[in-house]
Design an enzyme around this catalytic site. Structure first.
Site, PDB file in Angstrom:
ATOM      1  N   GLN A  73      -4.857  15.679 -19.736  1.00  0.00           N
ATOM      2  CA  GLN A  73      -3.531  14.826 -19.449  1.00  0.00           C
ATOM      3  C   GLN A  73      -3.183  13.825 -18.930  1.00  0.00           C
ATOM      4  O   GLN A  73      -2.245  13.441 -17.870  1.00  0.00           O
ATOM      5  CB  GLN A  73      -2.421  16.073 -18.227  1.00  0.00           C
ATOM      6  CG  GLN A  73      -1.896  17.229 -19.689  1.00  0.00           C
ATOM      7  CD  GLN A  73      -0.804  16.716 -20.644  1.00  0.00           C
ATOM      8  OE1 GLN A  73      -0.501  15.343 -20.989  1.00  0.00           O
ATOM      9  NE2 GLN A  73      -1.372  17.613 -21.771  1.00  0.00           N
ATOM     10  N   SER A  74      -4.463  12.827 -18.466  1.00  0.00           N
ATOM     11  CA  SER A  74      -4.481  11.533 -17.788  1.00  0.00           C
ATOM     12  C   SER A  74      -3.804  10.720 -18.578  1.00  0.00           C
ATOM     13  O   SER A  74      -3.949  10.367 -19.579  1.00  0.00           O
ATOM     14  CB  SER A  74      -6.054  11.161 -17.989  1.00  0.00           C
ATOM     15  OG  SER A  74      -6.403   9.774 -17.600  1.00  0.00           O
ATOM     16  N   ASN A  75      -2.157   9.858 -17.506  1.00  0.00           N
ATOM     17  CA  ASN A  75      -1.913   9.270 -17.449  1.00  0.00           C
ATOM     18  C   ASN A  75      -2.389   7.470 -17.805  1.00  0.00           C
ATOM     19  O   ASN A  75      -1.927   6.523 -18.692  1.00  0.00           O
ATOM     20  CB  ASN A  75      -0.849   8.488 -16.480  1.00  0.00           C
ATOM     21  CG  ASN A  75      -0.236  10.204 -15.942  1.00  0.00           C
ATOM     22  OD1 ASN A  75       0.861   9.745 -17.522  1.00  0.00           O
ATOM     23  ND2 ASN A  75      -0.643  10.681 -14.947  1.00  0.00           N
ATOM     24  N   ALA A  87      -5.817   7.395 -19.087  1.00  0.00           N
ATOM     25  CA  ALA A  87      -6.189   7.542 -20.327  1.00  0.00           C
ATOM     26  C   ALA A  87      -4.815   7.224 -21.815  1.00  0.00           C
ATOM     27  O   ALA A  87      -5.547   6.604 -22.121  1.00  0.00           O
ATOM     28  CB  ALA A  87      -6.941   8.564 -20.657  1.00  0.00           C
ATOM     29  N   ALA A 105      -8.673  13.243 -17.040  1.00  0.00           N
ATOM     30  CA  ALA A 105      -8.398  14.945 -17.519  1.00  0.00           C
ATOM     31  C   ALA A 105      -7.863  14.154 -18.753  1.00  0.00           C
ATOM     32  O   ALA A 105      -7.512  13.601 -18.907  1.00  0.00           O
ATOM     33  CB  ALA A 105      -7.699  15.215 -16.646  1.00  0.00           C
TER      34      ALA A 105
END
Ligand SMILES: *Cc1c(COP(=O)(O)O)cnc(C)c1O
Length: 311
Positions: free
Chosen positions: A72-74, A76, A70
């Site tokens: 706001q992916s941690n 990524a 997403a």
């Protein structure tokens, strides 16, 4: 394969007496394992998985890491940080259209120098197909590339949480419950493989449609037994990116009893699940309980519903 030296381990385990009392446990029942302090790139559970997946990537000669998430992916964000540390290029295939505000994790993706590909509003399975196509294109053009799976949750990545489970048992030998937020499943699966299903309370975040099946198949891949998996699904609310009332309350409670920042998607759901499990009698006073703090602080600064709730 040896895991890479990307993390600061062991992470501390700290008492949370005021939080324990506030949720109906005895004051020395509840401890917090600080996997938000894993070191690399702002910390969080994905670092332990990347130690293993990146070891595999290097072993296969990769020069580019490709992964998904997403906006706001941690995961990524931490893949971007790992790539920077290892001298690898990173391409992030993200859900959305690129008009997402450059805050929180997304801001850090830019800071770490990742290339972003906006794939539209796709579910994670479709994002993974776009990422696989990117890997194929890179490989055809002569650039070895490695796809880090969604959330880092292959059997390889989940080995990071088999190690964490062993680490935790050394620190807390009389552990009765470890409470963990469940997204892509690798964290809970590794813990179940290390500690047995009876000691792991997983709280679903709604990241996938089949959390029990995904987690069970990872546990089996690790050689563990998923029978008896404890999974709460009643904290998902209207979905992964929403902020249900009990989740907001859990976040406020941790902040105001212990000065601990939980994040609105994962760790606050884990605490809300623990609150509900104490209420149900599934977790009882006198039982040694550890809340796994899996990180997510940048997501606090990228959460629109949280900002609206607190303003
Ligand atoms: C990804 C994530 C989780 C969930 O871990 P999975 O292994 O994907 O189930 C929990 N907490 C935070 C902060 C995360 O970023």
């Amino acid at each position: 394969m040896q895991p890479l030296d990307l993390a600061t381990v062991p992470t501390p385990v700290e008492p949370a007496p005021r939080l324990a009392a506030a949720i109906g446990l005895e004051s020395d029942d509840l401890w917090v394992k600080r996997d938000d302090l894993l070191g690399l790139g702002g910390g969080g559970n994905k670092v332990r998985k990347l130690r293993h997946t990146c070891a595999e990537a290097l072993d296969r000669g990769a020069r580019v890491l490709v992964t998904t998430g997403a906006a706001q992916s941690n995961h990524a964000r931490l893949t971007a940080a790992a790539g920077a540390r290892l001298g690898l290029e990173v391409e992030l295939v993200l859900a959305g259209t690129g008009d997402a505000p450059t805050t929180g994790n997304l801001l850090l993706d830019h800071l770490f120098g990742a290339r972003l590909v906006w794939a539209g509003a796709l579910p994670h399975e479709a994002l993974e197909e776009v990422a696989a196509d990117r890997v194929a294109t890179l490989v055809e053009a002569g650039t070895p590339a490695y796809q880090v799976p969604y959330g880092g949750s292959s059997v390889t990545g989940a080995r990071g949480y088999v190690e964490a489970g062993t680490e935790l048992l050394d620190q807390v030998p009389d552990l009765r419950h470890v409470v963990v937020a469940l997204g892509s499943g690798g964290t809970a699966a590794g813990l179940v493989a290390a500690l047995g299903a009876a000691r792991v309370l997983a709280v679903d975040t709604g990241a996938t449609g089949d959390p029990a099946e995904r987690t069970a198949s990872l546990v089996e891949g690790l050689g563990g037994d998923p029978v008896g998996l404890r999974l709460r699904r009643d904290l998902v609310g209207e979905g992964y990116s929403t902020l249900p009332g009990p989740v907001t309350e859990a976040m406020l409670l941790a902040a105001r009893t212990e000065g601990i920042v939980l994040d609105p998607v994962y760790t606050a759901r884990a605490l809300a699940g623990l609150v509900a499990s104490v209420r149900d009698g599934d977790v009882r006073p006198g039982e040694r309980t550890v809340l796994l703090h899996t990180g997510g602080l940048p997501g606090v600064f990228g959460s629109v519903p949280l900002a609206e709730r607190l303003a």
